[in-house]
Enzyme design. Structure first.
Site, PDB file in Angstrom:
ATOM      1  CB  SER A   1     -71.897-117.086 -48.595  1.00  0.00           C
ATOM      2  OG  SER A   1     -73.123-117.562 -49.099  1.00  0.00           O
TER       3      SER A   1
ATOM      4  N   GLY B   1     -73.648-109.261 -52.247  1.00  0.00           N
ATOM      5  CA  GLY B   1     -74.211-110.506 -52.750  1.00  0.00           C
ATOM      6  C   GLY B   1     -75.102-111.203 -51.745  1.00  0.00           C
ATOM      7  CG  HIS B   2     -76.804-115.014 -52.884  1.00  0.00           C
ATOM      8  ND1 HIS B   2     -77.406-115.969 -53.666  1.00  0.00           N
ATOM      9  CD2 HIS B   2     -75.483-115.301 -52.927  1.00  0.00           C
ATOM     10  CE1 HIS B   2     -76.500-116.794 -54.142  1.00  0.00           C
ATOM     11  NE2 HIS B   2     -75.327-116.407 -53.702  1.00  0.00           N
ATOM     12  CG  ASN B   3     -77.389-116.545 -48.504  1.00  0.00           C
ATOM     13  OD1 ASN B   3     -77.522-116.893 -49.681  1.00  0.00           O
ATOM     14  ND2 ASN B   3     -78.320-116.770 -47.594  1.00  0.00           N
TER      15      ASN B   3
ATOM     16  CD  GLN C   1     -80.829-116.677 -55.031  1.00  0.00           C
ATOM     17  OE1 GLN C   1     -80.039-116.117 -54.281  1.00  0.00           O
ATOM     18  NE2 GLN C   1     -80.682-117.931 -55.407  1.00  0.00           N
TER      19      GLN C   1
END
Length: 353
Positions: free
Chosen positions: A263, A243-245, A202
């Site tokens: 995302s 969460g990521h993005n 990441q």
């Protein structure tokens, strides 16, 4: 510290009716306010309580003031939005009562020589500031925080104890991050190969705008390749997972235990009730309001209120309803067959007539 009503109105606004030299020392509820308190009326159902309040002054609308009339004898501060005025007044009193922040670095803090810490910042006990980090003017970093390498903390931002602000992350000015929050942990990214999980590094950041508040033990994951972005004015309650993005639009607010999968893109001025869940890779428009406990499983293109949970019932009722739901597909097929049969019989009956 008591201040005259004149000073309150000069700093917060509103139209004062009453003695401007009346001293007040804080905000209190209508039924608990005394002669040194300011109270507020934002719910018309509490007009009777407001009329009987012993507060030195009331914050209320002009319409509510007229309805209360002479029943309330104290001073009045007229404003179109009493609840927002109450919030700003409470900030003022809190600032007056807060102990002064002493700039400087506690002897137990570990500051890398390459880090840049503003002279007006306050760095508490056992704080770690890693290489390349930049901490702006007027920041307060409380005990036990970790400020990772190459991070940027904007002016007047306050990290409460044990915040982890990890490598490369950025937060703007006047931020508030409460105890135990983790900003910039790895996102949950893995590729499956023959049943085994292979970690995807990441390498993105978390980029946070100005005037953002993040609650205790909330976690915001760094992006996998691009950044996780939280725009200006976002308010996140305690124990939220981003969460990521993800991309959270300006002035969106989320209550406790909301979960946003990776995302997801969320618009501006949205609200999410407690324990709402948003699946990954969805897009939610501006001004969308999600009820508590709802599961958002599809993108939302239009503003409005959305609710997605089954009403609470006894366990026996829920089991009966669940059985019906499981059989809906078969019931739909039989219903269609019945509709065809009825249509055919109706047609035959018309022909016979």
């Amino acid at each position: 510290m008591a201040i005259p009503l004149r000073q309150l109105v000069e700093q917060v606004g509103g139209q004062l009716q009453g003695d401007p030299d009346t001293l007040v020392s804080g905000i209190a509820p209508l039924d608990a306010a005394g002669a040194s308190h300011v109270s507020f009326l934002s719910n018309p159902k509490l007009r009777t309580q407001a009329a009987a309040s012993a507060a030195a002054a009331l914050i209320l609308t002009e319409a509510d003031s007229e309805r209360i009339g002479s029943q309330y004898a104290g001073a009045r501060i007229l404003t179109e939005r009493p609840y927002a005025y109450f919030a700003r007044a409470a900030q003022l009193f809190a600032a007056l009562a807060a102990p002064p922040v002493q700039p400087g670095i506690h002897p137990s803090a570990a500051i890398d020589p390459s880090a840049k810490v503003a002279a007006s910042a306050c760095i508490g006990p056992h704080v770690t500031v890693e290489a390349g980090a930049v901490i702006g003017e007027g920041c307060t970093i409380d005990s036990g925080c970790v400020i990772g390498r190459d991070t940027v903390v904007g002016a007047d931002t306050h990290f409460h104890p044990r915040v982890c602000f990890l490598a490369g992350c950025i937060i703007g000015e006047r931020g508030i991050v409460h105890a135990g929050a983790v900003i910039g942990a790895d996102g949950f990214g893995f590729a499956n190969e023959g049943g085994a999980w292979i970690k995807i590094p990441q390498t993105g950041r978390v980029v946070i705008g100005n005037d953002v508040e993040i609650g205790a033990n909330t976690t915001v994951d760094r992006g996998a390749l691009a950044d996780t972005v939280i725009e200006d004015g976002v308010k996140l309650d305690n124990q939220i997972q981003i969460g990521h993005n993800c991309h959270i639009g300006a002035h969106t607010a989320m209550a406790g235990c909301v979960g946003v999968a990776g995302s997801a893109t969320i618009g501006k001025y949205c609200t999410f009730g407690g324990a709402a869940m948003i699946l990954g890779h969805l897009t939610i428009a501006d001004n969308v309001h999600i009820s508590s406990g709802s599961l958002v499983s599809r993108s939302i293109a239009e503003a409005g209120q959305y609710t997605g949970f089954y009403p609470l019932a006894t366990n026996a009722e829920w089991e009966r309803s669940a059985a019906i739901v499981r059989n809906l597909s078969g019931m739909r097929s039989r219903m269609r067959e019945l509709e065809k049969t009825v249509a055919m019989l109706t047609s035959q009956n018309k022909n016979e007539q």
